[in-house]
Design a protein around this motif. Structure first.
Motif, PDB file in Angstrom:
ATOM      1  N   SER A  28      36.292  41.412  37.613  1.00 17.96           N
ATOM      2  CA  SER A  28      35.779  40.177  38.209  1.00 17.96           C
ATOM      3  C   SER A  28      34.287  40.333  38.491  1.00 17.96           C
ATOM      4  O   SER A  28      33.812  41.405  38.863  1.00 17.96           O
ATOM      5  N   ASN A  46      41.843  40.843  35.636  1.00 18.25           N
ATOM      6  CA  ASN A  46      41.095  39.951  36.511  1.00 18.25           C
ATOM      7  C   ASN A  46      39.675  39.863  35.956  1.00 18.25           C
ATOM      8  O   ASN A  46      38.891  40.808  36.095  1.00 18.25           O
ATOM      9  N   SER A  48      37.864  36.974  36.631  1.00 13.70           N
ATOM     10  CA  SER A  48      37.337  35.804  37.330  1.00 13.70           C
ATOM     11  C   SER A  48      35.836  35.958  37.560  1.00 13.70           C
ATOM     12  O   SER A  48      35.345  37.033  37.885  1.00 13.70           O
ATOM     13  N   ASP A  64      48.564  35.990  31.089  1.00 15.76           N
ATOM     14  CA  ASP A  64      48.529  36.032  32.552  1.00 15.76           C
ATOM     15  C   ASP A  64      47.221  36.579  33.128  1.00 15.76           C
ATOM     16  O   ASP A  64      47.174  37.008  34.286  1.00 15.76           O
ATOM     17  N   ASP A  66      43.379  36.377  34.689  1.00 15.64           N
ATOM     18  CA  ASP A  66      42.652  35.467  35.568  1.00 15.64           C
ATOM     19  C   ASP A  66      41.225  35.351  35.049  1.00 15.64           C
ATOM     20  O   ASP A  66      40.438  36.297  35.155  1.00 15.64           O
ATOM     21  N   SER A  68      39.433  32.494  35.904  1.00 14.00           N
ATOM     22  CA  SER A  68      38.911  31.366  36.668  1.00 14.00           C
ATOM     23  C   SER A  68      37.411  31.529  36.910  1.00 14.00           C
ATOM     24  O   SER A  68      36.924  32.608  37.220  1.00 14.00           O
ATOM     25  N   ASP A  86      45.022  31.934  33.863  1.00 12.92           N
ATOM     26  CA  ASP A  86      44.356  31.081  34.834  1.00 12.92           C
ATOM     27  C   ASP A  86      42.932  30.861  34.344  1.00 12.92           C
ATOM     28  O   ASP A  86      42.115  31.791  34.340  1.00 12.92           O
TER      29      ASP A  86
END
Length: 182
Positions: A28, A46, A48, A64, A66, A68, A86
């Motif tokens: 992230s 992740n 994001s 699955d 992330d 975002s 996401d």
């Protein structure tokens, strides 16, 4: 490979991470512009708010994951597996998502201006308030997708049918798994 090793290699100038196993890695907020993650396993990762602009993620597994608020402007995500990912408020402007598998993905408020989504599978995806302005949706499947408030201004769409709030687009596909086999 763990996040620290990848970030250190990237900082040292490495950009080729083809086929890397990055399952559930936390990247992230990472700046990974222009990196090559073709056929990499980023399932459950992740990413994001990461900057992945110009990256090659073709045939990668992002099930699955992330993503975002990530920036994927101009990235290559052809034949990518984004099932259940996401992608809320993600920037996919001018991104190649041809033959991408986005089943049950959340693309709420995503920026898909000028994106190539030809032959993409988006059945069951959440496309609410996404911006598909000038996007190529030829041969895509958004059956059973939720797209209230989505903007399809100047989008290239074939076989368009509006029925009870449902837009049906597309043809039958031969789907490509994340590993690229038929």
């Amino acid at each position: 490979m763990d996040a620290n090793k990848l970030l250190n290699l990237y900082a040292a100038g490495e950009r080729k991470f083809n086929g890397a196993n990055l399952h559930q890695v936390n990247l992230s907020d990472a700046d990974l512009k222009g990196a090559n993650f073709a056929e990499a396993d980023l399932s459950g990762a992740n990413l994001s708010q990461a900057d992945l602009s110009g990256c090659n993620l073709s045939r990668a597994n992002l099930t699955d994951a992330d993503l975002s608020r990530a920036n994927l402007n101009g990235a290559n995500l052809s034949e990518v597996n984004l099932i259940g990912a996401d992608l809320i408020e993600v920037n996919l402007e001018e991104t190649n998502l041809s033959r991408a598998d986005l089943r049950s993905a959340n693309l709420g408020m995503a920026n898909l201006i000028g994106a190539n989504l030809s032959e993409a599978e988006m059945s069951g995806a959440d496309l609410r308030k996404a911006n598909f302005t000038k996007a190529n949706l030829i041969g895509s499947n958004i059956n059973e997708a939720e797209f209230s408030g989505a903007d399809f201004t100047e989008a290239v769409i074939t076989e368009q049918e509006m029925n009870g709030g449902m837009l049906h687009i597309g043809i039958s596909h031969k789907w490509i798994t994340w590993a690229g086999s038929y």
